[in-house]
Every structure is written in C-alpha cells, then in structure tokens.
Design an enzyme around this catalytic site. Structure first.
Site, mmCIF file in Angstrom:
data_model
loop_
_atom_site.group_PDB
_atom_site.id
_atom_site.type_symbol
_atom_site.label_atom_id
_atom_site.label_comp_id
_atom_site.label_asym_id
_atom_site.label_seq_id
_atom_site.Cartn_x
_atom_site.Cartn_y
_atom_site.Cartn_z
ATOM 1 N N TYR A 145 0.818 -1.212 0.000
ATOM 2 C CA TYR A 145 0.000 0.000 0.000
ATOM 3 C C TYR A 145 0.848 1.255 0.000
ATOM 4 O O TYR A 145 2.061 1.197 0.207
ATOM 5 C CB TYR A 145 -0.985 -0.014 1.163
ATOM 6 C CG TYR A 145 -0.419 0.371 2.514
ATOM 7 C CD1 TYR A 145 0.293 -0.525 3.296
ATOM 8 C CD2 TYR A 145 -0.600 1.672 3.005
ATOM 9 C CE1 TYR A 145 0.797 -0.157 4.529
ATOM 10 C CE2 TYR A 145 -0.096 2.038 4.249
ATOM 11 C CZ TYR A 145 0.601 1.127 5.004
ATOM 12 O OH TYR A 145 1.105 1.494 6.225
ATOM 13 N N LYS A 195 6.501 -1.704 1.537
ATOM 14 C CA LYS A 195 5.414 -1.136 2.352
ATOM 15 C C LYS A 195 4.246 -2.108 2.246
ATOM 16 O O LYS A 195 3.345 -1.940 1.427
ATOM 17 C CB LYS A 195 5.070 0.267 1.840
ATOM 18 C CG LYS A 195 4.348 1.102 2.861
ATOM 19 C CD LYS A 195 4.380 2.566 2.484
ATOM 20 C CE LYS A 195 3.341 3.353 3.229
ATOM 21 N NZ LYS A 195 3.358 3.221 4.683
ATOM 22 N N ARG A 240 7.244 3.993 -5.555
ATOM 23 C CA ARG A 240 7.509 3.124 -4.399
ATOM 24 C C ARG A 240 6.505 1.975 -4.339
ATOM 25 O O ARG A 240 6.857 0.847 -3.986
ATOM 26 C CB ARG A 240 7.491 3.927 -3.095
ATOM 27 C CG ARG A 240 7.975 3.091 -1.911
ATOM 28 C CD ARG A 240 8.178 3.910 -0.657
ATOM 29 N NE ARG A 240 6.935 4.502 -0.192
ATOM 30 C CZ ARG A 240 6.868 5.399 0.792
ATOM 31 N NH1 ARG A 240 7.961 5.811 1.400
ATOM 32 N NH2 ARG A 240 5.713 5.893 1.166
ATOM 33 N N GLU A 268 13.521 3.424 12.729
ATOM 34 C CA GLU A 268 12.511 4.417 12.367
ATOM 35 C C GLU A 268 11.317 4.275 13.302
ATOM 36 O O GLU A 268 11.288 3.390 14.156
ATOM 37 C CB GLU A 268 12.065 4.203 10.916
ATOM 38 C CG GLU A 268 11.446 2.835 10.689
ATOM 39 C CD GLU A 268 11.072 2.559 9.235
ATOM 40 O OE1 GLU A 268 10.914 3.501 8.458
ATOM 41 O OE2 GLU A 268 10.932 1.360 8.915
HETATM 42 N N1 PMP Z 1 8.508 4.455 7.864
HETATM 43 C C1 PMP Z 1 7.375 3.741 7.896
HETATM 44 C C2 PMP Z 1 7.407 2.370 8.503
HETATM 45 C C3 PMP Z 1 6.184 4.258 7.361
HETATM 46 O O1 PMP Z 1 5.050 3.528 7.379
HETATM 47 C C4 PMP Z 1 6.189 5.555 6.803
HETATM 48 C C5 PMP Z 1 4.922 6.149 6.240
HETATM 49 N N2 PMP Z 1 4.755 5.789 4.905
HETATM 50 C C6 PMP Z 1 7.404 6.284 6.797
HETATM 51 C C7 PMP Z 1 8.539 5.698 7.332
HETATM 52 C C8 PMP Z 1 7.477 7.656 6.177
HETATM 53 O O2 PMP Z 1 7.404 7.573 4.780
HETATM 54 P P1 PMP Z 1 6.811 8.747 3.876
HETATM 55 O O3 PMP Z 1 7.644 9.969 4.172
HETATM 56 O O4 PMP Z 1 6.996 8.262 2.494
HETATM 57 O O5 PMP Z 1 5.390 8.938 4.275
#
Ligand code: PMP
Length: 288
Positions: A31, A149, A50, A182
């Site tokens: 997703y 993701k 992505r 993260e």
């Molecule tokens: N890490 C994880 C595990 C996430 O789910 C997200 C949200 N998509 C992010 C980092 C941040 O990614 P983005 O800046 O593309 O939203």
C-alpha cells in the site's frame, strides 16, 4: 464517499472485499499513503514508484500502471469533492483459495480510498512530541524487508501499542544490532554537532519520501547531513530530533523515553526544515 474497488467507483458501503482475499488472510499485499493539498497530490510520482517497487519485491503485478493510477487518484478526489485529503492505495494479491501460494489468486485487488485530511493539532508542532524506544524490534531486512510497504504491519502495530500504553506519540524501533531504525509510520532524524543524521536504508527502514525531500532541502540550505547508524545514546544526546512522514511532514521530538532532547522545545534546524518543506509545497501548488 466513493471508493475505487478493482474496476469502478462504488459507494463506500459497497466497497467490500472477500474473506478469501489474501490481503485479509495473510497480509499479502502492498500500500501507499498519500496526501493531497488543495486537490493536488504531493510527490505522487514518487509514491507510485515506491508502490511499484514494493509490489515487484513481492512479485505482485500491479493491476494498473502509474498513468492509470494517477487518473484514478485524481478521480477519487473529484468524486468526493476533496481538497485537502488523505489517500490510500491498497493492492492485495487478490481473492483465491486458502493457501500461501500467490498463484491461487488470479487478479490483484485494487482499492483507492480518499478521505478529508484531519489536520494534526498545531500544538504538536509548536511543542513537539514524546516518543519511546519500543521493545518490539524492526523486521530484519533479510526477513520482510522494511522497504516493502506491505499490508503485513503487525510488527509496527505492536510497537505502536507500546507507544500508546506509554502515552507517547510514536515508538522508535531498533534493528537486530540495537541501532535506531525508524518510527512505526515515520522516519527519524537527529541534529548534533552541526550535522543532520538519519539511519541509512541499510539499517532496515522504509525509504520515506519525506525523508528524501528533507535530505534534499538540507543540502539546499547548506546543512551537512549523513545517512548513518544511530544508537539510543546518539538520540539522547542530540540537540534536536524530529520525525518525518507524508501526513505529519516534519514533527519535532522533544522527549525520548521521558528524557528531554535539547532544551525540550522544537529546535531551530527542525523548524527551518519544516518551513522549507512548506515553501516547497507552496511552489508545487504554484499559488493555486
Ligand atoms: N517508515 C514507515 C514504517 C512508514 O510507514 C512511513 C509512512 N509511509 C514512513 C517511514 C514515512 O514515509 P513517507 O515519508 O513516504 O510517508
């Protein structure tokens, strides 16, 4: 609200997926979360790229290419008369007999949901948020690669439950080496000794689109940065710390496990980078 399901827009009450869908049965799918400002999706091409990378890493063939998905996302906004919106594109392996083999599913399920964006309270930007370091560790890159993701989000959900129990906004997860990776839905940065630092992709993170933009903005502002390995100690002695993601943009972290970061207020670098991201957005929207 209208939801796109497989081949058409349907009222949300009719947007129902089979109990035999492998997304439901096994979390088999991918997703993306996107954000539209004034009816325009920011970094749409990057999100679609992505999605394609995530899908190809689990050998899932997307049922629609980037052009078609761009049209559908635009249509989801128009049909629902949305301007500032939160969108989610979900692609699961599809409906099939019970069993792990993806070949049991003939066609992937595609869902596009658009919702009004619920702004976060301004106070969290003005004051910063607290985070915890979760006991739950991030998936090993050699297990379910964090760069996918995927619909299999239980790892992050367990960490989020820890954050909630501790009254914290977000949980940071460590990898198998004990390095910071993260947050459950965000990337993390620290600023110390004149340098911006963020865990490298090799540490086992999702390569966030906001993270990439923030690194680019840091370069433009002449802020030195590096992708590196960060320990809990690095985090604790940082002058500033912040999170990034598509919906929250840049969000200051002022406490980790109850301990104050810097002077306990959103730092200057964090605020500059957020302002710079907002300026980038204004340029994207071109005064519309
Ligand atoms: N890490 C994880 C595990 C996430 O789910 C997200 C949200 N998509 C992010 C980092 C941040 O990614 P983005 O800046 O593309 O939203």
């Amino acid at each position: 609200m209208w939801v796109y399901l497989n081949d058409k827009f349907v009222p949300q009450e009719e947007a129902v997926v089979s109990v035999f869908d492998h997304g439901f049965l096994y979390g088999d799918g991918v997703y993306e979360t996107l954000r539209a400002y004034r009816g325009r999706v920011f970094k749409l091409a990057e999100h679609l790229a992505r999605l394609e990378r995530s899908a190809s890493r689990i050998q899932l063939h997307l049922p629609a290419g980037p052009e078609r998905l761009t049209d559908l996302v635009g249509e989801a906004l128009r049909r629902n008369q949305l301007s500032d919106s939160y969108l989610r594109i979900t692609v699961s392996r599809g409906t099939g007999e019970i069993g792990l083999d993806p070949a049991l599913c003939k066609t992937p399920t595609l869902v596009i949901i658009a919702r009004p964006f619920q702004p976060y309270p301004e106070s969290i930007y003005a004051e910063g948020v607290s985070v915890i370091v979760a006991r739950t560790r991030r998936n090993l890159p050699e297990a379910l690669p964090p760069q996918v993701k995927s619909l299999n989000f239980l790892n992050n959900i367990l960490a989020k439950m820890e954050a909630k129990a501790a009254g914290a906004h977000e949980a940071l997860m460590l990898n198998h080496r004990g390095d910071i990776t993260e947050g459950t839905t965000s990337n993390v940065f620290v600023f110390q000794e004149g340098r911006l630092q963020t865990p490298s992709v090799e540490c086992g993170i999702l390569d966030g689109i906001t993270r990439e933009l923030v690194l680019q903005l840091a370069s433009e502002l002449g802020i030195p940065w590096e992708e590196t390995r960060l320990t809990i100690e690095d985090l604790m002695r940082a002058e500033e710390c912040f999170l990034t993601n598509t919906t929250q943009e840049v969000l200051s972290v002022t406490r980790v496990d109850g301990q104050m970061i810097g002077d306990g207020r959103p730092g200057g670098i964090t605020r500059r980078l957020h302002a710079s991201l907002r300026a980038c957005l204004d340029r994207f929207l071109g005064g519309t």
